[in-house]
Each structure stands twice: as C-alpha cells, then as structure tokens.
Motif scaffolding. Structure first.
Motif, PDB file in Angstrom:
ATOM      1  N   SER A  11       0.844  -1.194   0.000  1.00  0.00           N
ATOM      2  CA  SER A  11       0.000   0.000   0.000  1.00  0.00           C
ATOM      3  C   SER A  11       0.874   1.236   0.000  1.00  0.00           C
ATOM      4  O   SER A  11       1.859   1.308   0.746  1.00  0.00           O
ATOM      5  N   VAL A  12       0.506   2.200  -0.820  1.00  0.00           N
ATOM      6  CA  VAL A  12       1.281   3.433  -0.937  1.00  0.00           C
ATOM      7  C   VAL A  12       0.326   4.585  -1.213  1.00  0.00           C
ATOM      8  O   VAL A  12      -0.778   4.376  -1.737  1.00  0.00           O
ATOM      9  N   GLN A  13       0.738   5.769  -0.864  1.00  0.00           N
ATOM     10  CA  GLN A  13      -0.093   6.939  -1.122  1.00  0.00           C
ATOM     11  C   GLN A  13       0.141   7.459  -2.538  1.00  0.00           C
ATOM     12  O   GLN A  13       1.157   7.168  -3.177  1.00  0.00           O
ATOM     13  N   VAL A  14      -0.802   8.241  -3.004  1.00  0.00           N
ATOM     14  CA  VAL A  14      -0.702   8.843  -4.327  1.00  0.00           C
ATOM     15  C   VAL A  14       0.631   9.576  -4.458  1.00  0.00           C
ATOM     16  O   VAL A  14       1.054  10.297  -3.546  1.00  0.00           O
ATOM     17  N   GLY A  15       1.268   9.359  -5.583  1.00  0.00           N
ATOM     18  CA  GLY A  15       2.557   9.984  -5.831  1.00  0.00           C
ATOM     19  C   GLY A  15       3.742   9.180  -5.354  1.00  0.00           C
ATOM     20  O   GLY A  15       4.898   9.526  -5.650  1.00  0.00           O
ATOM     21  N   GLY A  16       3.469   8.120  -4.635  1.00  0.00           N
ATOM     22  CA  GLY A  16       4.546   7.288  -4.108  1.00  0.00           C
ATOM     23  C   GLY A  16       5.097   6.330  -5.138  1.00  0.00           C
ATOM     24  O   GLY A  16       4.694   6.327  -6.313  1.00  0.00           O
ATOM     25  N   SER A  17       6.025   5.491  -4.679  1.00  0.00           N
ATOM     26  CA  SER A  17       6.712   4.552  -5.562  1.00  0.00           C
ATOM     27  C   SER A  17       6.737   3.162  -4.949  1.00  0.00           C
ATOM     28  O   SER A  17       6.716   3.001  -3.728  1.00  0.00           O
ATOM     29  N   LEU A  18       6.790   2.172  -5.826  1.00  0.00           N
ATOM     30  CA  LEU A  18       6.983   0.788  -5.428  1.00  0.00           C
ATOM     31  C   LEU A  18       7.837   0.119  -6.499  1.00  0.00           C
ATOM     32  O   LEU A  18       7.797   0.507  -7.673  1.00  0.00           O
ATOM     33  N   ARG A  19       8.579  -0.891  -6.092  1.00  0.00           N
ATOM     34  CA  ARG A  19       9.300  -1.711  -7.064  1.00  0.00           C
ATOM     35  C   ARG A  19       8.868  -3.163  -6.901  1.00  0.00           C
ATOM     36  O   ARG A  19       9.052  -3.754  -5.836  1.00  0.00           O
ATOM     37  N   LEU A  20       8.288  -3.698  -7.953  1.00  0.00           N
ATOM     38  CA  LEU A  20       7.889  -5.092  -7.975  1.00  0.00           C
ATOM     39  C   LEU A  20       9.025  -5.939  -8.535  1.00  0.00           C
ATOM     40  O   LEU A  20       9.756  -5.492  -9.429  1.00  0.00           O
ATOM     41  N   THR A 126      -1.885  -1.284  -3.899  1.00  0.00           N
ATOM     42  CA  THR A 126      -2.999  -0.414  -3.540  1.00  0.00           C
ATOM     43  C   THR A 126      -2.477   1.006  -3.372  1.00  0.00           C
ATOM     44  O   THR A 126      -1.557   1.239  -2.578  1.00  0.00           O
ATOM     45  N   VAL A 127      -3.069   1.926  -4.119  1.00  0.00           N
ATOM     46  CA  VAL A 127      -2.668   3.331  -4.054  1.00  0.00           C
ATOM     47  C   VAL A 127      -3.832   4.129  -3.488  1.00  0.00           C
ATOM     48  O   VAL A 127      -4.925   4.129  -4.063  1.00  0.00           O
ATOM     49  N   SER A 128      -3.596   4.804  -2.395  1.00  0.00           N
ATOM     50  CA  SER A 128      -4.668   5.543  -1.737  1.00  0.00           C
ATOM     51  C   SER A 128      -4.382   7.040  -1.758  1.00  0.00           C
ATOM     52  O   SER A 128      -3.236   7.476  -1.729  1.00  0.00           O
ATOM     53  N   SER A 129      -5.477   7.802  -1.795  1.00  0.00           N
ATOM     54  CA  SER A 129      -5.337   9.267  -1.840  1.00  0.00           C
ATOM     55  C   SER A 129      -5.453   9.849  -0.447  1.00  0.00           C
ATOM     56  O   SER A 129      -5.773   9.166   0.504  1.00  0.00           O
TER      57      SER A 129
END
Length: 129
Positions: A11-20, A126-129
């Motif tokens: 889970s990350v907020q809008v504008g964030g980053s993740l690496r799969l 999951t990207v949340s605002s």
C-alpha cells in the motif's frame, strides 16, 4: 518448466513509488518474452509493459500509454529477476500485478494475456489518496 514469483506489492499513497520483483526459474529459452500485467476487480487483465530479449544480456522494453514515463522495466540477469519500478503512482494503478513469460510472442500481440504461457501468482498494489 518456468516458475515466476512476484513480490514487492503493498500500500502506498498517491505519488509514491513501489518496485515489484519477479523471480524467474526454468529454461531461459521459455522466457524470452516477459511482461507485467495488472487486473483490478471487475476489469480485464491489461498489459502494463513488455520486455523481450535482444541479446545474451540485453532486453528491449515498451510500455502501455497509461504508465509510460512513470513505470520502468529492468532485468537483473545474475538473479534471473524482472523488475517493475513504479513511480508517481495513482489510485487507478491499484490492482493485482502479474508477471508473465513465454518463449515467443509476436510484436503486435505482446499486450494480450492469452499470448503468455507462464504466470506468477500476483502481488497486490494499492494506491490511496
């Protein structure tokens, strides 16, 4: 037989980053073409980006318009791992993300999930605002 194991979702907020990550095993000849797909609830599985081998240690990648400029595919050949770096994440990027592989996929069909033989189990983003 090819096995693909994804990880790195969360889970990350809008504008964030993740690496799969997608750790691959099995004959390299069976995974010359690889791709990332995603599927949100109630929606069809869609291609995010594809990658195909152009040399012993080199790959070519391309991206869906919806993620171009934000997502980047890379490979670590020493670890047999495919990555998907996702930046500037949006709520509409929320989905289950899958890694896929196949010995060969024609250029015009690289974004069709039916063209890929091998699939991972998926990792949730999951990207949340």
């Amino acid at each position: 037989q090819v096995q693909l194991v994804e990880s790195g979702g969360g889970s990350v907020q809008v504008g964030g980053s993740l690496r799969l990550s997608c750790a691959a095993s099995g004959p390299t000849s069976l995974r010359e073409y690889m791709a990332w797909f995603r599927q949100a609830p109630g929606k069809e599985r869609e291609g995010v980006g594809t990658s195909y081998r152009t040399g012993l240690y080199s790959w070519e990648a391309d991206y869906a318009d919806s993620v171009k400029g934000r997502f980047t595919i890379s490979h670590d050949n020493t670890k047999n791992t495919l990555y998907l770096q996702m930046n500037s994440l949006k709520p509409e990027d929320s989905a289950m993300y899958y890694c896929a592989a196949d010995p060969r996929v024609s250029g015009s069909r690289r974004y069709l999930p039916t063209e890929y033989t091998y699939w991972g189990q998926g990792t949730q983003v999951t990207v949340s605002s």
